[in-house]
Design an enzyme around this catalytic site. Sequence first.
Site, short mmCIF file in Angstrom:
data_model
loop_
_atom_site.label_atom_id
_atom_site.label_comp_id
_atom_site.label_asym_id
_atom_site.label_seq_id
_atom_site.Cartn_x
_atom_site.Cartn_y
_atom_site.Cartn_z
N LYS A 184 -55.54 26.43 17.17
CA LYS A 184 -56.57 26.19 16.15
C LYS A 184 -57.90 25.80 16.80
CE LYS A 184 -55.69 22.85 13.03
NZ LYS A 184 -56.67 21.74 12.94
N ARG B 116 -63.55 27.60 18.07
CA ARG B 116 -64.62 27.70 19.06
C ARG B 116 -64.92 29.15 19.40
NH1 ARG B 116 -62.14 22.87 19.45
NH2 ARG B 116 -63.20 21.08 20.39
N ASP C 101 -52.68 14.78 17.88
CA ASP C 101 -52.24 15.52 16.69
C ASP C 101 -50.72 15.51 16.51
OD1 ASP C 101 -54.86 16.17 16.05
OD2 ASP C 101 -54.83 17.99 17.26
N ARG D 106 -52.43 8.99 8.78
CA ARG D 106 -51.10 9.45 9.21
C ARG D 106 -50.13 8.31 9.50
NH1 ARG D 106 -53.04 14.84 12.59
NH2 ARG D 106 -53.01 16.17 10.73
N ARG E 48 -49.56 18.48 8.95
CA ARG E 48 -48.66 18.05 10.03
C ARG E 48 -47.59 17.07 9.52
NH1 ARG E 48 -51.02 20.80 13.95
NH2 ARG E 48 -53.26 20.60 14.33
C1 S3P Z 1 -59.92 18.69 17.75
C2 S3P Z 1 -60.07 17.39 18.17
C3 S3P Z 1 -59.24 16.28 17.66
C4 S3P Z 1 -57.98 16.79 16.97
C5 S3P Z 1 -58.28 17.91 16.03
C6 S3P Z 1 -58.90 19.09 16.77
C7 S3P Z 1 -60.81 19.72 18.31
O1 S3P Z 1 -60.00 15.52 16.73
O2 S3P Z 1 -57.35 15.75 16.26
O3 S3P Z 1 -57.09 18.35 15.39
O4 S3P Z 1 -60.55 20.93 18.12
O5 S3P Z 1 -61.81 19.35 18.96
P1 S3P Z 1 -60.94 14.29 17.17
O6 S3P Z 1 -62.07 14.82 17.95
O7 S3P Z 1 -61.37 13.68 15.87
O8 S3P Z 1 -60.04 13.37 17.95
#
Ligand code: S3P
Length: 436
Positions: A27, A32, A321, A352, A393
């Site tokens: 994801k 990105r 996550d 969570r 999740r």
């Molecule tokens: C992500 C960063 C994380 C993660 C999210 C995806 C990312 O979040 O929990 O599922 O793609 O940069 P945080 O930056 O809030 O920790």
Amino acid sequence: MSGGGEIWTSRRAAAALAGEIRVPGDKSISHRAVMFAALADGVSRISGFLEGEDTRATARAFAAMGVRIEQPSASLRIVHGVGLHGLSAPAAAIDCGNAGTGMRLLTGILAGQAFDSTLIGDESLSRRPMRRVIEPLTRMGARIDSQDGGLPPLRVHGGRRLNGIDYALPVASAQVKSALLLAGLYADGETAISEPHPTRDYTERMLAAFGWPIAFAAGTARLSGGHALRATDVVVPADFSSAAFFLVAACLVPGSDLLLREVGINPRRTGLLDALVLMGADITRENPRELGGEAVADLRVRHAPLHGIDVPEALVPDMIDEFPILFVAAAAASGRTRISGAAELRVKESDRIAVMARGLRALSVRIDETPDGAVIEGGRLGGGEVDSAGDHRCAMSFAVAGLIAGGEIRIADCANVATSFPGFLALANDCGFDVG
Ligand code: S3P
């Protein structure tokens, strides 16, 4: 979108879990890839793109800003980049759905545009803190209006001149780091970010792959504005966070032997592997290799009895996550598991810690919540009714719990699983779950 009324029932596994599967694309990388390809000069091909609601919302956002994105087949996108300054004003608010990553990274990009824009999200995203990006972006010269408490919708004003920033992140967050680096592409001078603990470095790695000069190491990144992104092809590995549900499932169900193919094993993502091995898991990395510049491996997991641990706080950002499924592993393990240093879990798609604690209690597990974690007395799980609170999740974690619970588990509010893992039910039932 909301989790709506979708209810699943998960029942005890009739037999060991077995087979070879590939879970959908990562994801974080899919978000990105679309963003950078859209802002690049030239045509980029993204294969293995996650066809989840979150990442499709990001693709729709760029289409609404004039980027032509073709989808010749599922999980393939051909993106006709418009260059760093080629986006056009969207006709309506941009809907990021359930995606914190989509909204936070887009905020960084939109802060550098000539036009105004509005970002909205679903009920869960509308409760998530955005001040963490608004505040440093404002220091860079952006102007962003939010609702009270720094909540979405966000109004991002265009036509602002941005300057680089030297910023130490107060919390470890790849989303905040990425939003600032993306704004830094449009800024005069240098943007330098440091983190209290290294987080996933996909933005840095992908900017380099798209030809932007960037210096980075664990916990720091630095770039200057005024360059260009060059189109490049991206191959997206399978998402470790989606593989995690199957890793734990196969640990728990006696006799299981599962192979998860082509999983991204960037060390900033695989903290759960380390935690599970400390708990006694039998997981091996087979055929480690590179795929599209990212480390991948096939993960073989065989059943092994788990025992409780004190989860090392140093692992927390690398498994941020994966806590919902770790809660289930801990509830099924023998002995006590202590989780601390994980207050960020309270501001994810749901709180969570609260959602998992409430659910596990409903399954007769002894669990105490703390402000930044929980203490879980492992052993046996009963059947019962739980609420995933629309958190993808948590829903999938409770589905795994059903494999080994004393009775069936009914899980409320499961529709949002499609945000990150379309096809979860089919894949799970193929390798021995009984859920639906
Ligand atoms: C992500 C960063 C994380 C993660 C999210 C995806 C990312 O979040 O929990 O599922 O793609 O940069 P945080 O930056 O809030 O920790």
